[in-house]
Design a protein around this motif. Structure first.
Motif, short mmCIF file in Angstrom:
data_model
loop_
_atom_site.label_atom_id
_atom_site.label_comp_id
_atom_site.label_asym_id
_atom_site.label_seq_id
_atom_site.Cartn_x
_atom_site.Cartn_y
_atom_site.Cartn_z
N LEU A 122 0.39 2.37 3.59
CA LEU A 122 0.29 3.03 4.90
C LEU A 122 0.12 4.54 4.75
O LEU A 122 -0.79 5.14 5.34
CB LEU A 122 1.54 2.73 5.73
CG LEU A 122 1.62 3.43 7.09
CD1 LEU A 122 0.53 2.92 8.03
CD2 LEU A 122 3.00 3.22 7.71
N HIS A 123 0.98 5.17 3.95
CA HIS A 123 0.91 6.62 3.78
C HIS A 123 -0.45 7.07 3.27
O HIS A 123 -1.07 8.00 3.81
CB HIS A 123 2.00 7.10 2.80
CG HIS A 123 3.40 6.91 3.26
ND1 HIS A 123 3.79 7.12 4.56
CD2 HIS A 123 4.52 6.54 2.58
CE1 HIS A 123 5.09 6.88 4.67
NE2 HIS A 123 5.56 6.54 3.48
N THR A 125 -3.36 5.42 3.16
CA THR A 125 -4.46 5.08 4.06
C THR A 125 -4.52 6.05 5.24
O THR A 125 -5.59 6.54 5.60
CB THR A 125 -4.31 3.64 4.56
OG1 THR A 125 -4.31 2.75 3.44
CG2 THR A 125 -5.46 3.26 5.49
N GLN A 126 -3.38 6.32 5.84
CA GLN A 126 -3.37 7.27 6.96
C GLN A 126 -3.90 8.64 6.54
O GLN A 126 -4.67 9.28 7.26
CB GLN A 126 -1.94 7.42 7.50
CG GLN A 126 -1.46 6.23 8.31
CD GLN A 126 -0.05 6.43 8.85
OE1 GLN A 126 0.77 7.15 8.25
NE2 GLN A 126 0.25 5.77 9.96
#
Length: 260
Positions: A122-123, A125-126
């Motif tokens: 998540l980190h 990709t964001q």
């Protein structure tokens, strides 16, 4: 920190596309960085162990960035190094910690696995989605596992985390539909690397060796890297949603041929 050797990997490198590989210090990550560099990508090698990625970056004409994917500030520094455009992101950083049953497992191990296998994805990709979008032809490859498709005893924390990786991938593909970004997951089965099982069993070499005992020709990191490179070099209108890859000796998670 960047490291650029005097001689590039290929004699005629005209491709300016950039790829990021997390967890690039060993195993599948290091092999993937080499495979993508061989295809002409400028590879940003990201991992916590700076000495290893600096050596790798020097070898392939890439860039080394010390990065902990569970630390948003560290990931932000990675994004700053990547810059405005990115063609390929390989979310490879992950791991399995412990093999206890649900009844006996250490919650700290489960928390650590969720942090790296799900929140780490998540980190990163964001942080890198704007650059992927700006490239006009971006690709995200999340490295999952066959453990993300079936449960097995002693693997509750890892299977839960890798199921999370799979669902994040599927959700992202839905949310980005219509944008110039492809989203793929590769799910390896039994892959023999130097560190994966050793880390899982807290350095117990005998337990790590037992995982592969008698298995003729388990996958190696280069097999998975070759598949990731294939995904990354498909035409831009072709999305490989998921690719499950196992050794011939492994018919299923619980069905492995072994020889004495």
């Amino acid at each position: 920190m960047t490291t650029t050797p005097a001689t590039p990997v290929t004699a005629d490198r005209t491709d300016s596309r950039t790829a990021v590989v997390t967890g690039a210090s060993s195993g599948i990550g290091a092999a993937t960085a080499r495979a993508l560099a061989a295809e002409g990508f400028r590879v940003v090698c990201a991992a916590r162990r700076r000495d290893r990625i600096e050596e790798l970056a020097a070898e392939i004409g890439g860039v080394a960035v010390a990065c902990d994917v569970t630390d948003p500030a560290s990931v932000a520094a990675l994004a700053a190094t990547v810059g405005e455009e990115l063609s390929v992101l390989v979310n490879n950083a992950g791991g399995a910690f412990g093999s206890g049953t649900v009844e006996t497992a250490d919650p700290a191990d489960w928390r650590a696995m969720y942090e790296v296998n799900v929140l780490g994805v998540l980190h990163v990709t964001q942080a890198l989605l704007p650059a992927l979008r700006a490239s006009g032809d971006g690709l995200i490859v999340n490295v999952g596992s066959t453990a993300g498709r079936i449960a097995y005893e002693g693997g509750g924390g890892y299977t839960a985390a890798k199921h999370g990786t799979q669902v994040v991938t599927e959700t992202l593909r839905l949310e980005l539909c219509g944008e110039p970004i492809r989203v793929s997951e590769i799910a390896p089965g039994m892959v023999r690397t130097d560190e994966f099982s050793l880390v899982r069993f807290d350095g117990d070499q005998a337990k790590a060796d037992a995982v592969y005992a008698g298995v003729p020709d388990p996958l190696v990191a280069e097999d998975v890297a070759d598949a990731i490179s294939w995904i990354a070099t498909r035409p831009s209108h072709v999305n490989i949603d998921e690719l499950v890859i196992r050794p011939r000796a492994q018919a299923a998670q619980h069905k492995v041929h072994r020889v004495s």
